[in-house]
Design a protein around this motif. Structure first.
Motif, mmCIF file in Angstrom:
data_model
loop_
_atom_site.group_PDB
_atom_site.id
_atom_site.type_symbol
_atom_site.label_atom_id
_atom_site.label_comp_id
_atom_site.label_asym_id
_atom_site.label_seq_id
_atom_site.Cartn_x
_atom_site.Cartn_y
_atom_site.Cartn_z
ATOM 1 N N TRP A 1 86.449 15.760 61.215
ATOM 2 C CA TRP A 1 87.352 16.903 61.192
ATOM 3 C C TRP A 1 88.774 16.507 61.561
ATOM 4 N N HIS B 1 78.369 23.913 50.534
ATOM 5 C CA HIS B 1 78.968 23.827 51.869
ATOM 6 C C HIS B 1 78.545 25.010 52.741
ATOM 7 N N ASP C 1 88.042 20.425 57.255
ATOM 8 C CA ASP C 1 86.777 19.699 57.144
ATOM 9 C C ASP C 1 86.976 18.502 56.218
ATOM 10 N N HIS D 1 80.758 15.942 52.563
ATOM 11 C CA HIS D 1 80.042 17.076 51.966
ATOM 12 C C HIS D 1 80.999 18.202 51.578
ATOM 13 N N HIS E 1 83.001 25.138 61.364
ATOM 14 C CA HIS E 1 82.869 25.623 59.987
ATOM 15 C C HIS E 1 83.351 27.072 59.880
#
Ligand SMILES: [Fe+2]
Length: 200
Positions: free
Chosen positions: A122, A26, A157, A161, A76
């Motif tokens: 998100w 990540h 998140d 992924h 992020h």
């Protein structure tokens, strides 16, 4: 400006329920968004706006993807910043704000879980500058779905992924791990820095 990836490697090996492999992968993706943001901004400085075309054109494509890389970078950053092995309980003022906005803390948690199921992207907990209350919003990709006048308190998140290595398709299990690792002190500091609502 040149955007730089913050170093979150200290999180690796410390979080509950998120493996080193998952976090390393990540963090690698995060760095990729930062690199693309710098690339897009650099190319936009050179691209010819008069060549813009709604169907296809270099300038138009760069503009269409600019916010993807920007939010891919900074959502992020917010996400990794609101994770911590220390965890910690939410402050009284944050609990009060949650209670006043959602009715109870449990209702917020249920909302976050339901919101996570509702998007492949998100989930954001925000404080609105319009009504001064806390809200959750779901986003698609990195740049679609955030209403204006929001201060972001918590970034969750929910892209695959973020959890596929550890949890496969069991998103609910990832959510539990995420909530176990939220640094509510960071969320509280963001809340404290929000722009107070001013009644007209
Ligand atoms: Fe991500």
């Amino acid at each position: 400006m040149v955007h730089e990836a913050k170093d979150f490697s200290a999180l690796i090996g410390t979080l509950k329920g998120l493996s080193d492999k998952q976090l390393s992968a990540h963090l690698g993706l995060y760095k990729g968004y930062v690199a693309k943001l710098n690339e897009i901004e650099g190319r936009l400085r050179e691209a010819d706006p008069t060549s813009a075309n709604y169907s296809f054109g270099e300038f138009s494509e760069l503009k269409r993807r600019e916010a993807v890389a920007f939010n891919g970078t900074y959502l992020h950053q917010l996400y990794f910043e609101n994770l911590s092995a220390a965890g910690g309980l939410p402050s009284e003022r944050l609990q009060e704000a949650v209670k006043s906005s959602f009715g109870s803390w449990d209702r917020l948690v249920a909302d976050l879980k339901g919101s996570a199921v509702s998007t492949p992207g998100w989930v954001l907990l925000t404080r609105s500058r319009i009504d001064g209350r806390l809200h959750t919003y779901v986003m698609y990709e990195h740049h679609v779905g955030l209403p204006a006048f929001q201060d972001i308190l918590l970034a969750l998140d929910c892209w695959e992924h973020a959890f596929m290595i550890d949890y496969g398709t069991a998103k609910a299990d990832y959510l539990k791990a995420f909530l176990d690792n939220v640094d509510w002190g960071v969320v509280d500091a963001r809340y404290g820095a929000t722009v107070p609502h001013t009644a007209s």
